[in-house]
Design a protein around this motif. Structure first.
Motif, PDB file in Angstrom:
ATOM      1  N   MET A   2       0.857  -1.188   0.000  1.00  0.00           N
ATOM      2  CA  MET A   2       0.000   0.000   0.000  1.00  0.00           C
ATOM      3  C   MET A   2       0.890   1.233   0.000  1.00  0.00           C
ATOM      4  SD  MET A   2      -2.902   1.412   2.622  1.00  0.00           S
ATOM      5  CE  MET A   2      -1.791   2.218   3.743  1.00  0.00           C
ATOM      6  N   VAL A   3       0.586   2.180  -0.877  1.00  0.00           N
ATOM      7  CA  VAL A   3       1.277   3.455  -0.950  1.00  0.00           C
ATOM      8  C   VAL A   3       0.205   4.525  -0.765  1.00  0.00           C
ATOM      9  CG1 VAL A   3       2.706   4.964  -2.382  1.00  0.00           C
ATOM     10  CG2 VAL A   3       2.932   2.477  -2.588  1.00  0.00           C
ATOM     11  N   ALA A   4       0.402   5.427   0.210  1.00  0.00           N
ATOM     12  CA  ALA A   4      -0.651   6.397   0.507  1.00  0.00           C
ATOM     13  C   ALA A   4      -0.064   7.737   0.918  1.00  0.00           C
ATOM     14  CB  ALA A   4      -1.540   5.869   1.626  1.00  0.00           C
ATOM     15  N   ASP A   5      -0.870   8.777   0.687  1.00  0.00           N
ATOM     16  CA  ASP A   5      -0.597  10.099   1.229  1.00  0.00           C
ATOM     17  C   ASP A   5      -1.934  10.675   1.704  1.00  0.00           C
ATOM     18  OD1 ASP A   5      -1.917  10.963  -1.072  1.00  0.00           O
ATOM     19  OD2 ASP A   5      -0.144  11.817  -2.004  1.00  0.00           O
ATOM     20  N   GLY A   6      -2.033  11.970   1.913  1.00  0.00           N
ATOM     21  CA  GLY A   6      -3.251  12.559   2.450  1.00  0.00           C
ATOM     22  C   GLY A   6      -4.427  12.581   1.491  1.00  0.00           C
ATOM     23  N   GLU A   7      -4.190  12.283   0.224  1.00  0.00           N
ATOM     24  CA  GLU A   7      -5.247  12.396  -0.770  1.00  0.00           C
ATOM     25  C   GLU A   7      -5.550  11.092  -1.496  1.00  0.00           C
ATOM     26  OE1 GLU A   7      -6.048  15.062  -4.798  1.00  0.00           O
ATOM     27  OE2 GLU A   7      -4.524  15.656  -3.375  1.00  0.00           O
ATOM     28  N   LYS A   8      -4.589  10.204  -1.590  1.00  0.00           N
ATOM     29  CA  LYS A   8      -4.743   9.030  -2.446  1.00  0.00           C
ATOM     30  C   LYS A   8      -4.083   7.806  -1.800  1.00  0.00           C
ATOM     31  CE  LYS A   8      -3.951   8.088  -7.343  1.00  0.00           C
ATOM     32  NZ  LYS A   8      -3.310   8.649  -8.531  1.00  0.00           N
ATOM     33  N   ALA A   9      -4.676   6.637  -2.032  1.00  0.00           N
ATOM     34  CA  ALA A   9      -4.087   5.371  -1.581  1.00  0.00           C
ATOM     35  C   ALA A   9      -4.121   4.394  -2.747  1.00  0.00           C
ATOM     36  CB  ALA A   9      -4.851   4.798  -0.399  1.00  0.00           C
ATOM     37  N   ASP A  33       8.117 -11.628  -9.788  1.00  0.00           N
ATOM     38  CA  ASP A  33       8.787 -12.505  -8.826  1.00  0.00           C
ATOM     39  C   ASP A  33       9.744 -11.683  -7.974  1.00  0.00           C
ATOM     40  OD1 ASP A  33      10.924 -12.012 -10.524  1.00  0.00           O
ATOM     41  OD2 ASP A  33      10.900 -13.997 -11.418  1.00  0.00           O
ATOM     42  N   ASN A  34      10.579 -12.374  -7.177  1.00  0.00           N
ATOM     43  CA  ASN A  34      11.511 -11.681  -6.285  1.00  0.00           C
ATOM     44  C   ASN A  34      12.524 -10.834  -7.046  1.00  0.00           C
ATOM     45  OD1 ASN A  34      10.197 -13.114  -4.338  1.00  0.00           O
ATOM     46  ND2 ASN A  34      11.894 -14.465  -3.859  1.00  0.00           N
ATOM     47  N   LYS A  35      13.007 -11.338  -8.162  1.00  0.00           N
ATOM     48  CA  LYS A  35      14.060 -10.653  -8.903  1.00  0.00           C
ATOM     49  C   LYS A  35      13.505  -9.524  -9.769  1.00  0.00           C
ATOM     50  CE  LYS A  35      18.183 -11.588 -11.556  1.00  0.00           C
ATOM     51  NZ  LYS A  35      19.037 -12.597 -12.162  1.00  0.00           N
ATOM     52  N   TYR A  36      12.356  -9.762 -10.383  1.00  0.00           N
ATOM     53  CA  TYR A  36      11.751  -8.772 -11.270  1.00  0.00           C
ATOM     54  C   TYR A  36      10.320  -8.484 -10.830  1.00  0.00           C
ATOM     55  CZ  TYR A  36      15.706 -10.067 -14.186  1.00  0.00           C
ATOM     56  OH  TYR A  36      16.969 -10.323 -14.648  1.00  0.00           O
ATOM     57  N   PRO A  37      10.144  -7.605  -9.819  1.00  0.00           N
ATOM     58  CA  PRO A  37       8.795  -7.293  -9.368  1.00  0.00           C
ATOM     59  C   PRO A  37       8.008  -6.548 -10.448  1.00  0.00           C
ATOM     60  CG  PRO A  37      10.424  -6.009  -8.145  1.00  0.00           C
ATOM     61  CD  PRO A  37      11.165  -6.915  -9.057  1.00  0.00           C
ATOM     62  N   ASN A  38       6.724  -6.801 -10.478  1.00  0.00           N
ATOM     63  CA  ASN A  38       5.817  -6.140 -11.411  1.00  0.00           C
ATOM     64  C   ASN A  38       4.575  -5.757 -10.615  1.00  0.00           C
ATOM     65  OD1 ASN A  38       4.373  -5.219 -13.579  1.00  0.00           O
ATOM     66  ND2 ASN A  38       3.850  -7.239 -14.332  1.00  0.00           N
ATOM     67  N   LEU A  39       4.556  -4.515 -10.114  1.00  0.00           N
ATOM     68  CA  LEU A  39       3.459  -4.078  -9.256  1.00  0.00           C
ATOM     69  C   LEU A  39       2.281  -3.620 -10.109  1.00  0.00           C
ATOM     70  CD1 LEU A  39       5.471  -2.103  -6.564  1.00  0.00           C
ATOM     71  CD2 LEU A  39       4.637  -4.449  -6.456  1.00  0.00           C
ATOM     72  N   GLU A  40       1.134  -4.254  -9.882  1.00  0.00           N
ATOM     73  CA  GLU A  40      -0.093  -3.917 -10.599  1.00  0.00           C
ATOM     74  C   GLU A  40      -1.082  -3.299  -9.616  1.00  0.00           C
ATOM     75  OE1 GLU A  40      -1.429  -7.616 -12.249  1.00  0.00           O
ATOM     76  OE2 GLU A  40      -0.041  -7.481 -13.930  1.00  0.00           O
ATOM     77  N   VAL A  41      -1.784  -2.276 -10.058  1.00  0.00           N
ATOM     78  CA  VAL A  41      -2.780  -1.607  -9.210  1.00  0.00           C
ATOM     79  C   VAL A  41      -3.988  -2.519  -9.054  1.00  0.00           C
ATOM     80  CG1 VAL A  41      -4.285   0.392  -8.963  1.00  0.00           C
ATOM     81  CG2 VAL A  41      -2.002   0.683  -9.922  1.00  0.00           C
ATOM     82  N   VAL A  42      -4.338  -2.817  -7.802  1.00  0.00           N
ATOM     83  CA  VAL A  42      -5.513  -3.624  -7.495  1.00  0.00           C
ATOM     84  C   VAL A  42      -6.690  -2.697  -7.197  1.00  0.00           C
ATOM     85  CG1 VAL A  42      -6.507  -5.304  -5.892  1.00  0.00           C
ATOM     86  CG2 VAL A  42      -4.112  -5.499  -6.588  1.00  0.00           C
ATOM     87  N   GLN A  43      -6.430  -1.648  -6.416  1.00  0.00           N
ATOM     88  CA  GLN A  43      -7.479  -0.704  -6.053  1.00  0.00           C
ATOM     89  C   GLN A  43      -6.862   0.666  -5.824  1.00  0.00           C
ATOM     90  OE1 GLN A  43      -9.750  -1.826  -2.617  1.00  0.00           O
ATOM     91  NE2 GLN A  43     -11.163  -0.133  -2.806  1.00  0.00           N
ATOM     92  N   GLU A  44      -7.603   1.700  -6.167  1.00  0.00           N
ATOM     93  CA  GLU A  44      -7.190   3.084  -5.942  1.00  0.00           C
ATOM     94  C   GLU A  44      -8.307   3.804  -5.201  1.00  0.00           C
ATOM     95  OE1 GLU A  44      -6.417   7.072  -8.613  1.00  0.00           O
ATOM     96  OE2 GLU A  44      -6.034   5.117  -9.506  1.00  0.00           O
TER      97      GLU A  44
END
Length: 51
Positions: free
Chosen positions: A13-20, A28-39
Motif C-alpha cells: 500500500m502506498v498512501a498520502d493525504g489524498e490518495k491510496a 517474482d523476487n528478482k523482477y517485481p511487477n506491481l499492478e494496481v488492485v485498487q485506488e
C-alpha cells in the motif's frame, strides 16, 4: 544497503493525504511487477479552506 524482497502475490500500500494505491506483485523476487488492485481518492482541499 538492505534489500527489500517482494514475493510473488504480496500486496503493497502506498498512501498520502489524498490518495491510496493497493498494489500486488505479479512478478517474482528478482523482477517485481506491481499492478494496481485498487485506488482510493479523497478530496484534500488546501489548509486555508479546511479551517
Amino acid at each position: 544497503m538492505n534489500t527489500i524482497i517482494l514475493k510473488h502475490g504480496i500486496w503493497v500500500m502506498v498512501a498520502d493525504g489524498e490518495k491510496a494505491l493497493f498494489l500486488r506483485n505479479a512478478g517474482d523476487n528478482k523482477y517485481p511487477n506491481l499492478e494496481v488492485v485498487q485506488e482510493i481518492q479523497q478530496d484534500n482541499p488546501p489548509t486555508r479552506e479546511q479551517g
